[in-house]
Scaffold this active site. Structure first.
Site, short mmCIF file in Angstrom:
data_model
loop_
_atom_site.label_atom_id
_atom_site.label_comp_id
_atom_site.label_asym_id
_atom_site.label_seq_id
_atom_site.Cartn_x
_atom_site.Cartn_y
_atom_site.Cartn_z
N HIS A 1 11.30 -14.39 -32.68
CA HIS A 1 11.42 -13.52 -33.86
C HIS A 1 10.14 -12.76 -34.18
O HIS A 1 9.76 -12.61 -35.35
CB HIS A 1 11.88 -14.32 -35.06
CG HIS A 1 13.27 -14.86 -34.95
ND1 HIS A 1 14.26 -14.23 -34.23
CD2 HIS A 1 13.83 -15.98 -35.50
CE1 HIS A 1 15.38 -14.93 -34.34
NE2 HIS A 1 15.16 -15.98 -35.07
N HIS B 1 18.54 -11.72 -40.54
CA HIS B 1 18.69 -13.16 -40.33
C HIS B 1 19.18 -13.86 -41.60
O HIS B 1 18.67 -14.94 -41.95
CB HIS B 1 17.36 -13.76 -39.86
CG HIS B 1 17.51 -15.03 -39.07
ND1 HIS B 1 18.08 -16.17 -39.59
CD2 HIS B 1 17.16 -15.34 -37.80
CE1 HIS B 1 18.06 -17.12 -38.68
NE2 HIS B 1 17.52 -16.64 -37.57
N GLU C 1 23.64 -12.92 -35.90
CA GLU C 1 22.60 -11.91 -35.77
C GLU C 1 22.96 -10.91 -34.66
O GLU C 1 22.77 -11.19 -33.48
CB GLU C 1 21.27 -12.58 -35.44
CG GLU C 1 20.89 -13.71 -36.36
CD GLU C 1 19.99 -14.72 -35.69
OE1 GLU C 1 18.95 -14.32 -35.11
OE2 GLU C 1 20.32 -15.93 -35.72
#
Length: 377
Positions: free
Chosen positions: A121, A195, A335
């Site tokens: 991420h 997210h 996602e």
């Protein structure tokens, strides 16, 4: 005020103008703001400039009673102490990159590794841990807020200065649209997504999401190795716990230890192959229904994959808005994005962005309700 076309609830027939307030102050003195969007039909979204995150999303159930359906905190200290990616905008590269490295135009770039041996991420201080700038707020029947973050060349190891924007728009069809765009001044890689962690029964309901009913219109998924990096295979979902082509209760097979992939992910933490490449317009990537409340969430995006994460690593150390400790399977994330580790796997496509190009991920979250309690396998 602007009348919302087709409003079903007379008492809520008008959308409110966006409200901009101060949410908190960072340790360095910078101000974090919150913008509240309301569509006049009982749906309200609250967006923070910290991480361009969705902090709260109130949605009515089948009786018209609203509840907040996303995990998060009521104060800034929670997001700083136990962020857990709650509601954030993820970048510069969402999901995992093997060994925190990739090669572009013959040069190898080394990224921050923050998930065992891998980059996750965007790194230890990705876009989710940055203060974005609110650039525009619009009112009317479809209120919106736009935010911008400029990531300098070399931040977290990524090349090029990347200018990213996130726009949240709430309309009178009970659809929240999140649009991510990005441009760069030199070749780089990019993969942005949202997210948010959802519990359609309500963040404060105390119920898990194991009885939610999930549909993912994908024939294949990408199995992972022991560090949750895709092996490169596109494996058919048929005959596996990963087959959600027809509506299936999330908890039905989430603990099937006979499947090595379930063991590796401690449940579901995998990417589904919805399309082979990004599409011009958003396409359906998932549908979730909570039979108890009747809330239905339909998600669409122009991205080829969707990572389904069933909250397997929530460990009750984060106490959320309702005062409940968030535990395993208290929420799910879906996602829409490029496939994990795409920069190291040419067969997955490309995550490259060049100067003069615009990266774009359009995600729609459409809410509705079912008329009656239904059972599913």
């Amino acid at each position: 005020m602007v009348l919302c076309a087709g409003a079903m609830i007379p008492a809520l027939a008008q959308a409110s103008e966006p409200v901009r307030t101060v949410f908190g102050t960072l340790p360095d003195g910078r101000t974090v703001e919150e913008v509240t969007l309301t569509n006049g039909r009982g749906v309200t979204a609250r967006i923070l400039s910290w991480g361009a995150l969705l902090r709260r999303l109130d949605v009515p159930d089948r009786t018209g009673k609203p509840a907040d359906v996303v995990l998060g905190y009521d104060d800034l200290s929670g997001y700083l102490a136990k962020p857990n990616y709650f509601g954030v905008s993820v970048g510069r590269y969402a999901n995992r990159i093997r060994a925190g490295r990739f090669t572009l135009d013959g040069q190898t770039y080394r990224l921050a590794t923050n998930d065992g041996p891998n980059a996750l991420h965007g790194g230890a201080a990705g876009f989710d841990k940055r203060l974005w700038t609110i650039t525009e707020i619009k009112g009317g029947a479809a209120p919106s807020v736009s935010l911008r973050y400029v990531s300098p060349d070399g931040e977290e190891g990524y090349p090029g200065t990347l200018t990213a924007t996130a726009t949240y728009r709430l309309d009178d069809t009970d659809t929240l649209t999140v649009t991510y765009e990005a441009t760069t001044d030199r070749p780089t890689i990019v993969n942005l997504t949202n997210h948010s962690f959802f519990n359609l029964g309500g963040e404060g309901s105390g119920r898990s999401i194991l009885d939610h009913v999930l549909t993912i219109p994908a024939e294949r998924y990408t199995p992972v190795d022991a560090t949750l990096i895709p092996t490169g295979e596109h494996r058919p979902v048929a005959g596996t716990p990963f087959d959600f082509r027809t509506p299936t209760v999330i908890g039905a097979r989430i603990r099937d230890g006979r499947d090595e992939q379930i063991v590796r992910g401690r449940g579901y933490d995998h990417n589904w192959v919805v399309t082979d490449a990004p599409t011009a317009e958003p396409h359906p990537v998932a549908r979730v229904e909570d039979p108890e409340s009747g809330r239905i969430l339909e998600i669409a995006s122009n991205q080829p994959g969707v990572q389904f994460y069933a909250g397997n690593f929530l460990d009750a150390t984060a106490v959320g808005k309702s005062g409940l400790a968030y535990r395993q399977s208290d929420a799910f994330a879906l996602e829409p994005e490029l496939f994990p580790d795409t920069p190291n796997q040419p067969a997955f496509g490309s995550a490259r962005l060049d100067p003069g190009q615009t990266y774009r991920n359009v995600i729609t979250y459409r809410f509705s309700t079912s008329p009656a309690h239904r059972t599913h396998k």
